[in-house]
Scaffold this motif. Structure first.
Motif, PDB file in Angstrom:
ATOM      1  N   GLN A   1       0.826  -1.206   0.000  1.00  0.00           N
ATOM      2  CA  GLN A   1       0.000   0.000   0.000  1.00  0.00           C
ATOM      3  C   GLN A   1       0.864   1.261   0.000  1.00  0.00           C
ATOM      4  O   GLN A   1       0.546   2.244  -0.666  1.00  0.00           O
ATOM      5  CB  GLN A   1      -0.922  -0.012   1.216  1.00  0.00           C
ATOM      6  CG  GLN A   1      -1.985  -1.103   1.174  1.00  0.00           C
ATOM      7  CD  GLN A   1      -2.848  -1.118   2.423  1.00  0.00           C
ATOM      8  OE1 GLN A   1      -2.574  -0.391   3.400  1.00  0.00           O
ATOM      9  NE2 GLN A   1      -3.892  -1.944   2.429  1.00  0.00           N
TER      10      GLN A   1
ATOM     11  N   ASP B   1       2.263   1.822  -3.454  1.00  0.00           N
ATOM     12  CA  ASP B   1       1.232   2.285  -4.391  1.00  0.00           C
ATOM     13  C   ASP B   1       0.897   3.754  -4.159  1.00  0.00           C
ATOM     14  O   ASP B   1       0.637   4.495  -5.117  1.00  0.00           O
ATOM     15  CB  ASP B   1      -0.028   1.434  -4.256  1.00  0.00           C
ATOM     16  CG  ASP B   1       0.200  -0.003  -4.732  1.00  0.00           C
ATOM     17  OD1 ASP B   1       1.150  -0.220  -5.522  1.00  0.00           O
ATOM     18  OD2 ASP B   1      -0.547  -0.899  -4.293  1.00  0.00           O
ATOM     19  N   ASP B   2       0.874   4.189  -2.913  1.00  0.00           N
ATOM     20  CA  ASP B   2       0.498   5.573  -2.578  1.00  0.00           C
ATOM     21  C   ASP B   2       1.722   6.429  -2.247  1.00  0.00           C
ATOM     22  O   ASP B   2       1.618   7.418  -1.508  1.00  0.00           O
ATOM     23  CB  ASP B   2      -0.455   5.576  -1.367  1.00  0.00           C
ATOM     24  CG  ASP B   2      -1.714   4.787  -1.648  1.00  0.00           C
ATOM     25  OD1 ASP B   2      -2.079   4.650  -2.834  1.00  0.00           O
ATOM     26  OD2 ASP B   2      -2.323   4.285  -0.679  1.00  0.00           O
TER      27      ASP B   2
ATOM     28  N   GLU C   1       3.609   8.538  -3.903  1.00  0.00           N
ATOM     29  CA  GLU C   1       3.629   9.949  -4.320  1.00  0.00           C
ATOM     30  C   GLU C   1       2.807  10.819  -3.383  1.00  0.00           C
ATOM     31  O   GLU C   1       3.254  11.909  -2.976  1.00  0.00           O
ATOM     32  CB  GLU C   1       3.102  10.065  -5.753  1.00  0.00           C
ATOM     33  CG  GLU C   1       3.195  11.466  -6.319  1.00  0.00           C
ATOM     34  CD  GLU C   1       2.790  11.526  -7.776  1.00  0.00           C
ATOM     35  OE1 GLU C   1       2.832  12.619  -8.373  1.00  0.00           O
ATOM     36  OE2 GLU C   1       2.436  10.457  -8.336  1.00  0.00           O
ATOM     37  N   ALA C   2       1.647  10.362  -2.984  1.00  0.00           N
ATOM     38  CA  ALA C   2       0.816  11.133  -2.052  1.00  0.00           C
ATOM     39  C   ALA C   2       1.471  11.212  -0.667  1.00  0.00           C
ATOM     40  O   ALA C   2       1.402  12.256   0.007  1.00  0.00           O
ATOM     41  CB  ALA C   2      -0.579  10.500  -1.948  1.00  0.00           C
ATOM     42  N   ILE C   3       2.091  10.136  -0.243  1.00  0.00           N
ATOM     43  CA  ILE C   3       2.758  10.139   1.066  1.00  0.00           C
ATOM     44  C   ILE C   3       3.924  11.142   1.072  1.00  0.00           C
ATOM     45  O   ILE C   3       4.102  11.908   2.030  1.00  0.00           O
ATOM     46  CB  ILE C   3       3.253   8.727   1.413  1.00  0.00           C
ATOM     47  CG1 ILE C   3       2.073   7.774   1.592  1.00  0.00           C
ATOM     48  CG2 ILE C   3       4.119   8.749   2.666  1.00  0.00           C
ATOM     49  CD1 ILE C   3       2.481   6.321   1.793  1.00  0.00           C
TER      50      ILE C   3
ATOM     51  N   THR D   1       9.790  10.318  -7.589  1.00  0.00           N
ATOM     52  CA  THR D   1       8.981   9.243  -7.013  1.00  0.00           C
ATOM     53  C   THR D   1       9.368   7.882  -7.579  1.00  0.00           C
ATOM     54  O   THR D   1       9.518   6.901  -6.831  1.00  0.00           O
ATOM     55  CB  THR D   1       7.491   9.518  -7.266  1.00  0.00           C
ATOM     56  OG1 THR D   1       7.146  10.805  -6.759  1.00  0.00           O
ATOM     57  CG2 THR D   1       6.637   8.464  -6.578  1.00  0.00           C
TER      58      THR D   1
END
Length: 568
Positions: free
Chosen positions: A436, A439-440, A442-444, A462
């Protein structure tokens, strides 16, 4: 306050050996003969502890310039020493705790060794085969060097580091002046009364200390050379790495690294038993200037060369320059087309609006084949040489820039990796959480940037950061977020490093003051010697004319009087 300071040894500046300057660096070396490229001498200079009893030559304006150069030299040594202590005390431990060495893209893989801090500025040459890399170095040095082999075929099969070997022997002869002669030597007479002879090769004027080659394994254990961490590439590479030590004056200030030509096709990957791109990246990360050499006759940039450029580019874009060599062998129209093609190709590779600097010329010791652009070639050559000889003068500024950049990157990695550690469960579900997070990612990373007020330009890409994280199966190996460490890294940039730079200014000012004082003492000594000589002349005339002796002049009293007058 200066006279009451305790005495400390004053390191003498590196002086030229009196030999005439070589080739194109002749005019430029004349005003930099007292500068040094190496901060290898460990100096314990402090702003409060300076030796007041300095003795310098007394020759007016030249002494003022020499005092300023010595002061700047001591200022550079002071900055490098303080940065070394700061890095060892505060930064390297954080890099190791967060597994940043060899796993993430820092400016250099692994920690910075002391020999790398103290090393002379390094110039790296990269290009396809037969672009004139070795000839370029020989042209700058004005002489041949051990291990040099020049030809139209791929001749340089090793990485060659050129550095200074020590003072030049007055009896030494350059390799370029060595003559090989074939001579006949008579043997004993044969049984039938005839004589037989054999041909041997003798050298005329070959000096034993004109230079030597040092193997790669030896270079990695030589303490005053910055090659110790090359041992990570193993014997497969070290067997293709040599050092060439010569007594060229330019090598007192610079280290040149000549690389094998980039081959095309499968030969680049199969025929070499080591990772050519990663080795080039090791040298590029530690180099102060990177020169990409191109041949005006074969400007095609192969995929292999582009891969090498892409490998060395991270953190090194500001160091890269292009050299369009052998430009005198084409006509005016051809040179215009070749230059435009090179700029177009570089624009595609670097993908930036800024235009990379291109030096055009013919860097060899022979005459120009086409003199249409002789003035332009000469100007570009002077600009390139000026940039080379200015590298030692700005060594402290580059060290400060590199250290600040490294600390900023360490802070960014500490914030991101500490956040990933806090998001990882302690016992169960680690693999699911890892997927997870990837997958996330870039947002993190964007949330971390906003939370800790990080610069967007310091954030890693990224995709590259994700590839680095994929080597870790468990993110709990990273330490949790450490606010005290983040504050410490901020304090290094905002307070400690500015104090180091300010302290270097104090050292410079004090050394300039002491230099002027020593010049005054030197002028006073000159005046006292002249006065003593005039007194002796008067006494000799008196002896001849009246035949009675006069008392000898008091040299010490005269010295004191003239020193007081000059000081007043």
């Amino acid at each position: 306050s200066i006279s009451s300071a305790p005495e400390t040894p004053f390191p003498k500046p590196v002086e030229d050996d009196g030999s005439p300057p070589h080739n194109i660096v002749e005019n430029i070396n004349s005003d930099t003969s007292h500068s040094t490229a190496s901060t290898g001498e460990h100096s314990s200079v402090d702003a409060k502890h300076v030796n007041p009893n300095l003795t310098m030559p007394s020759s007016s304006s030249q002494d003022h310039d020499e005092a300023a150069q010595i002061a700047k030299m001591e200022s550079s040594k002071y900055i490098v020493k303080q940065l070394k202590e700061l890095y060892r005390k505060h930064v390297v431990d954080a890099e190791r705790r967060y597994h940043l060495h060899y796993n993430f893209r820092l400016p250099t893989d692994g920690d910075i060794r002391d020999s790398e801090f103290d090393a002379a500025p390094m110039v790296l040459l990269i290009g396809q085969y037969s672009t004139g890399k070795t000839t370029f170095i020989s042209h700058l040095l004005g002489e041949s060097f051990p291990g040099m082999h020049i030809g139209p075929e791929p001749t340089t099969d090793k990485f060659t580091a050129l550095f200074h070997s020590g003072e030049r022997d007055q009896n030494a002869t350059d390799l370029s002046a060595v003559k090989f002669e074939k001579k006949f030597h008579q043997k004993d007479q044969n049984s039938d009364g005839t004589t037989s002879s054999r041909r041997t090769i003798e050298t005329d004027g070959m000096a034993s200390d004109s230079g030597k080659l040092i193997k790669g394994n030896t270079l990695t254990v030589t303490p005053n050379l910055p090659f110790s961490s090359l041992s990570q590439f193993g014997s497969a590479f070290l067997n293709h790495f040599v050092g060439s030590s010569t007594s060229s004056p330019l090598l007192k200030r610079l280290i040149f690294v000549d690389t094998p030509g980039v081959l095309s096709g499968e030969k680049q990957r199969i025929n070499r038993t080591y990772d050519f791109g990663q080795v080039c990246k090791w040298f590029a990360d530690r180099a102060d200037l990177i020169l990409l050499l191109f041949d005006a006759h074969k400007l095609d940039i192969s995929d292999e060369l582009q891969d090498v450029i892409d490998t060395i580019r991270p953190h090194n874009d500001d160091k890269i320059r292009c050299v369009l060599n052998k430009a005198d062998a084409v006509t005016r129209e051809q040179l215009v087309r070749v230059y435009g093609s090179l700029m177009w190709s570089m624009g595609k590779i670097f993908d930036s609006p800024e235009v990379i600097r291109v030096y055009t010329g013919s860097y060899w010791n022979g005459p120009l084949l086409n003199g249409d652009f002789a003035d332009m070639f000469e100007r570009d050559e002077q600009l390139l040489v000026r940039e080379l000889v200015d590298l030692p003068r700005c060594v402290a500024e580059r060290k400060v820039n590199q250290m600040v950049n490294r600390i900023r990157l360490v802070k960014v990695h500490v914030c991101i990796l500490g956040t990933l550690r806090n998001m990882t469960p302690r016992l169960f579900g680690k693999s699911t959480s890892r997927e997870q997070i990837l997958d996330d990612l870039e947002a993190i990373m964007e949330k971390v940037r906003m939370k800790y007020d990080l610069s967007k330009g310091d954030m890693p890409r990224t995709n590259e950061f994700k590839r680095c994280l994929e080597h870790f199966l468990d993110f709990s190996v990273f330490p949790p977020i450490n606010n005290e460490l983040i504050q410490c890294l901020d304090r290094l940039i905002q307070e400690d490093i500015p104090k180091i730079v300010g302290g270097a200014d104090v050292v410079t000012d004090r050394f300039e003051i002491l230099g002027k004082a020593s010049i005054q003492r030197g002028n006073a000594n000159d005046k006292s010697e002249k006065m003593s000589q005039s007194c002796n002349d008067i006494a000799n005339k008196a002896k001849v004319s009246k035949n009675f002796p006069l008392p000898r002049p008091n040299h010490h009293a005269i010295h004191v009087v003239f020193y007081a007058i000059s000081s007043f």
